[in-house]
Motif scaffolding. Sequence first.
Motif, PDB file in Angstrom:
ATOM      1  N   ALA A 143     -13.115   3.575  23.318  1.00 20.65           N
ATOM      2  CA  ALA A 143     -12.150   2.963  22.397  1.00 20.65           C
ATOM      3  C   ALA A 143     -12.894   2.417  21.186  1.00 20.65           C
ATOM      4  O   ALA A 143     -14.101   2.150  21.251  1.00 20.65           O
ATOM      5  CB  ALA A 143     -11.389   1.844  23.087  1.00 20.65           C
ATOM      6  N   ARG A 144     -12.145   2.263  20.087  1.00 19.07           N
ATOM      7  CA  ARG A 144     -12.757   1.780  18.852  1.00 19.07           C
ATOM      8  C   ARG A 144     -11.680   1.128  18.008  1.00 19.07           C
ATOM      9  O   ARG A 144     -10.547   1.620  17.946  1.00 19.07           O
ATOM     10  CB  ARG A 144     -13.369   2.955  18.123  1.00 19.07           C
ATOM     11  N   THR A 145     -12.018   0.046  17.336  1.00 16.97           N
ATOM     12  CA  THR A 145     -11.110  -0.578  16.370  1.00 16.97           C
ATOM     13  C   THR A 145     -11.892  -0.865  15.100  1.00 16.97           C
ATOM     14  O   THR A 145     -13.091  -1.140  15.139  1.00 16.97           O
ATOM     15  CB  THR A 145     -10.495  -1.895  16.895  1.00 16.97           C
ATOM     16  N   THR A 146     -11.197  -0.765  13.986  1.00 17.92           N
ATOM     17  CA  THR A 146     -11.803  -1.109  12.692  1.00 17.92           C
ATOM     18  C   THR A 146     -10.779  -1.862  11.858  1.00 17.92           C
ATOM     19  O   THR A 146      -9.564  -1.699  12.036  1.00 17.92           O
ATOM     20  CB  THR A 146     -12.264   0.136  11.906  1.00 17.92           C
ATOM     21  N   PHE A 147     -11.271  -2.670  10.945  1.00 19.59           N
ATOM     22  CA  PHE A 147     -10.414  -3.409  10.032  1.00 19.59           C
ATOM     23  C   PHE A 147     -11.095  -3.438   8.675  1.00 19.59           C
ATOM     24  O   PHE A 147     -12.272  -3.761   8.575  1.00 19.59           O
ATOM     25  CB  PHE A 147     -10.186  -4.836  10.545  1.00 19.59           C
ATOM     26  N   PHE A 148     -10.354  -3.074   7.632  1.00 19.63           N
ATOM     27  CA  PHE A 148     -10.875  -3.094   6.271  1.00 19.63           C
ATOM     28  C   PHE A 148      -9.993  -3.998   5.422  1.00 19.63           C
ATOM     29  O   PHE A 148      -8.764  -3.875   5.452  1.00 19.63           O
ATOM     30  CB  PHE A 148     -10.852  -1.696   5.634  1.00 19.63           C
ATOM     31  N   ASP A 149     -10.600  -4.891   4.678  1.00 22.88           N
ATOM     32  CA  ASP A 149      -9.886  -5.709   3.704  1.00 22.88           C
ATOM     33  C   ASP A 149     -10.210  -5.118   2.338  1.00 22.88           C
ATOM     34  O   ASP A 149     -11.373  -5.040   1.951  1.00 22.88           O
ATOM     35  CB  ASP A 149     -10.335  -7.167   3.790  1.00 22.88           C
ATOM     36  N   ILE A 150      -9.179  -4.670   1.623  1.00 22.02           N
ATOM     37  CA  ILE A 150      -9.381  -3.947   0.364  1.00 22.02           C
ATOM     38  C   ILE A 150      -8.904  -4.805  -0.798  1.00 22.02           C
ATOM     39  O   ILE A 150      -7.770  -5.291  -0.800  1.00 22.02           O
ATOM     40  CB  ILE A 150      -8.625  -2.609   0.391  1.00 22.02           C
ATOM     41  N   THR A 151      -9.764  -4.988  -1.780  1.00 22.36           N
ATOM     42  CA  THR A 151      -9.422  -5.765  -2.970  1.00 22.36           C
ATOM     43  C   THR A 151      -9.506  -4.860  -4.187  1.00 22.36           C
ATOM     44  O   THR A 151     -10.549  -4.272  -4.451  1.00 22.36           O
ATOM     45  CB  THR A 151     -10.391  -6.955  -3.132  1.00 22.36           C
ATOM     46  N   ASN A 152      -8.399  -4.751  -4.910  1.00 19.75           N
ATOM     47  CA  ASN A 152      -8.360  -3.987  -6.149  1.00 19.75           C
ATOM     48  C   ASN A 152      -8.425  -4.986  -7.293  1.00 19.75           C
ATOM     49  O   ASN A 152      -7.484  -5.758  -7.519  1.00 19.75           O
ATOM     50  CB  ASN A 152      -7.076  -3.155  -6.218  1.00 19.75           C
ATOM     51  N   SER A 183      -1.592  -5.854  -6.525  1.00 20.15           N
ATOM     52  CA  SER A 183      -0.525  -5.288  -5.686  1.00 20.15           C
ATOM     53  C   SER A 183      -1.014  -4.073  -4.900  1.00 20.15           C
ATOM     54  O   SER A 183      -0.342  -3.620  -3.984  1.00 20.15           O
ATOM     55  CB  SER A 183       0.699  -4.916  -6.527  1.00 20.15           C
ATOM     56  N   LEU A 184      -2.185  -3.553  -5.250  1.00 22.29           N
ATOM     57  CA  LEU A 184      -2.769  -2.437  -4.511  1.00 22.29           C
ATOM     58  C   LEU A 184      -3.851  -2.902  -3.537  1.00 22.29           C
ATOM     59  O   LEU A 184      -4.476  -2.088  -2.865  1.00 22.29           O
ATOM     60  CB  LEU A 184      -3.345  -1.395  -5.478  1.00 22.29           C
ATOM     61  N   SER A 185      -4.104  -4.196  -3.473  1.00 20.74           N
ATOM     62  CA  SER A 185      -5.020  -4.748  -2.471  1.00 20.74           C
ATOM     63  C   SER A 185      -4.291  -4.805  -1.135  1.00 20.74           C
ATOM     64  O   SER A 185      -3.069  -4.711  -1.074  1.00 20.74           O
ATOM     65  CB  SER A 185      -5.468  -6.148  -2.885  1.00 20.74           C
ATOM     66  N   GLY A 186      -5.017  -4.985  -0.079  1.00 18.29           N
ATOM     67  CA  GLY A 186      -4.391  -5.071   1.236  1.00 18.29           C
ATOM     68  C   GLY A 186      -5.401  -4.864   2.326  1.00 18.29           C
ATOM     69  O   GLY A 186      -6.569  -5.216   2.175  1.00 18.29           O
ATOM     70  N   HIS A 187      -4.959  -4.288   3.435  1.00 19.68           N
ATOM     71  CA  HIS A 187      -5.885  -4.020   4.531  1.00 19.68           C
ATOM     72  C   HIS A 187      -5.459  -2.770   5.298  1.00 19.68           C
ATOM     73  O   HIS A 187      -4.311  -2.340   5.230  1.00 19.68           O
ATOM     74  CB  HIS A 187      -6.000  -5.223   5.476  1.00 19.68           C
ATOM     75  N   ARG A 199      -2.847   1.618  10.396  1.00 23.22           N
ATOM     76  CA  ARG A 199      -1.808   0.910   9.644  1.00 23.22           C
ATOM     77  C   ARG A 199      -2.374   0.468   8.314  1.00 23.22           C
ATOM     78  O   ARG A 199      -3.364  -0.253   8.261  1.00 23.22           O
ATOM     79  CB  ARG A 199      -1.334  -0.308  10.448  1.00 23.22           C
ATOM     80  N   GLU A 200      -1.760   0.963   7.229  1.00 22.16           N
ATOM     81  CA  GLU A 200      -2.124   0.543   5.877  1.00 22.16           C
ATOM     82  C   GLU A 200      -1.082  -0.473   5.429  1.00 22.16           C
ATOM     83  O   GLU A 200       0.110  -0.201   5.480  1.00 22.16           O
ATOM     84  CB  GLU A 200      -2.115   1.734   4.923  1.00 22.16           C
ATOM     85  N   ASN A 201      -1.525  -1.638   4.995  1.00 29.28           N
ATOM     86  CA  ASN A 201      -0.626  -2.709   4.617  1.00 29.28           C
ATOM     87  C   ASN A 201      -1.050  -3.274   3.268  1.00 29.28           C
ATOM     88  O   ASN A 201      -2.165  -3.776   3.138  1.00 29.28           O
ATOM     89  CB  ASN A 201      -0.705  -3.810   5.681  1.00 29.28           C
ATOM     90  N   VAL A 202      -0.189  -3.173   2.274  1.00 25.26           N
ATOM     91  CA  VAL A 202      -0.480  -3.689   0.932  1.00 25.26           C
ATOM     92  C   VAL A 202       0.752  -4.398   0.380  1.00 25.26           C
ATOM     93  O   VAL A 202       1.875  -4.081   0.770  1.00 25.26           O
ATOM     94  CB  VAL A 202      -0.920  -2.562  -0.029  1.00 25.26           C
ATOM     95  N   PRO A 203       0.568  -5.374  -0.530  1.00 27.89           N
ATOM     96  CA  PRO A 203       1.725  -6.063  -1.113  1.00 27.89           C
ATOM     97  C   PRO A 203       2.698  -5.102  -1.812  1.00 27.89           C
ATOM     98  O   PRO A 203       3.902  -5.311  -1.790  1.00 27.89           O
ATOM     99  CB  PRO A 203       1.113  -7.033  -2.110  1.00 27.89           C
ATOM    100  N   ASN A 204       2.170  -4.037  -2.416  1.00 25.18           N
ATOM    101  CA  ASN A 204       3.018  -3.017  -3.027  1.00 25.18           C
ATOM    102  C   ASN A 204       3.572  -2.190  -1.870  1.00 25.18           C
ATOM    103  O   ASN A 204       2.950  -1.262  -1.407  1.00 25.18           O
ATOM    104  CB  ASN A 204       2.196  -2.155  -3.982  1.00 25.18           C
ATOM    105  N   SER A 232       5.476   0.143  -1.301  1.00 18.00           N
ATOM    106  CA  SER A 232       5.590   1.602  -1.327  1.00 18.00           C
ATOM    107  C   SER A 232       4.295   2.279  -0.853  1.00 18.00           C
ATOM    108  O   SER A 232       4.281   3.466  -0.593  1.00 18.00           O
ATOM    109  CB  SER A 232       5.970   2.100  -2.717  1.00 18.00           C
ATOM    110  N   GLN A 233       3.219   1.509  -0.741  1.00 16.71           N
ATOM    111  CA  GLN A 233       1.951   2.055  -0.256  1.00 16.71           C
ATOM    112  C   GLN A 233       1.759   1.861   1.247  1.00 16.71           C
ATOM    113  O   GLN A 233       0.801   2.350   1.810  1.00 16.71           O
ATOM    114  CB  GLN A 233       0.780   1.403  -0.999  1.00 16.71           C
ATOM    115  N   ASP A 234       2.666   1.115   1.902  1.00 20.55           N
ATOM    116  CA  ASP A 234       2.549   0.887   3.350  1.00 20.55           C
ATOM    117  C   ASP A 234       2.738   2.196   4.109  1.00 20.55           C
ATOM    118  O   ASP A 234       3.640   2.969   3.814  1.00 20.55           O
ATOM    119  CB  ASP A 234       3.603  -0.112   3.830  1.00 20.55           C
ATOM    120  N   ALA A 235       1.895   2.403   5.118  1.00 19.70           N
ATOM    121  CA  ALA A 235       2.013   3.633   5.919  1.00 19.70           C
ATOM    122  C   ALA A 235       1.470   3.402   7.317  1.00 19.70           C
ATOM    123  O   ALA A 235       0.599   2.553   7.539  1.00 19.70           O
ATOM    124  CB  ALA A 235       1.264   4.775   5.249  1.00 19.70           C
TER     125      ALA A 235
END
Length: 153
Positions: A3-12, A17-21, A47-52, A54-57
Amino acid sequence: MFARTTFFDITNARDSSLSGHIATASVGVRQAVGGRAIIGVTGRIERENVPNASQDALTTQITAFGTFEMRYGITAQPSLYYRFKDHKNPSPILPADPNQKTYGLRLRLEKNDWFIAGSYTPFFDISYENTRSDIGAFTYTETRSQIGVNRRF
């Protein structure tokens, strides 16, 4: 089992509004077969999660894979996968749902009994991916190939 888990915090820096995790979890099993092969299957959720919104997936993928020691020092590593990307809040300006269904396969061949410069072995890698969406711009086919050397220890 693995098993494996990863987490990325992305800052634009240009558009917050394109930042997220992105959070990913995968689990799989693999089994040795006859001392010369390994076969397995893995499942992955991303799971992609961003304030914008429309980018959630949410992306799910299942992959079947193997490693087979063959004659003449060749190792074959085939894999086959299916991936589904579900856009949670697609933009209302899009003409249809941009969800994507992807089928792919990959084959990597390594020549493990040849050594170049002492510790490098040659390989050949080819992959094919077919992605379909209700929006034509998100539908594509991709074929890639590589020839190179791998450092072996």
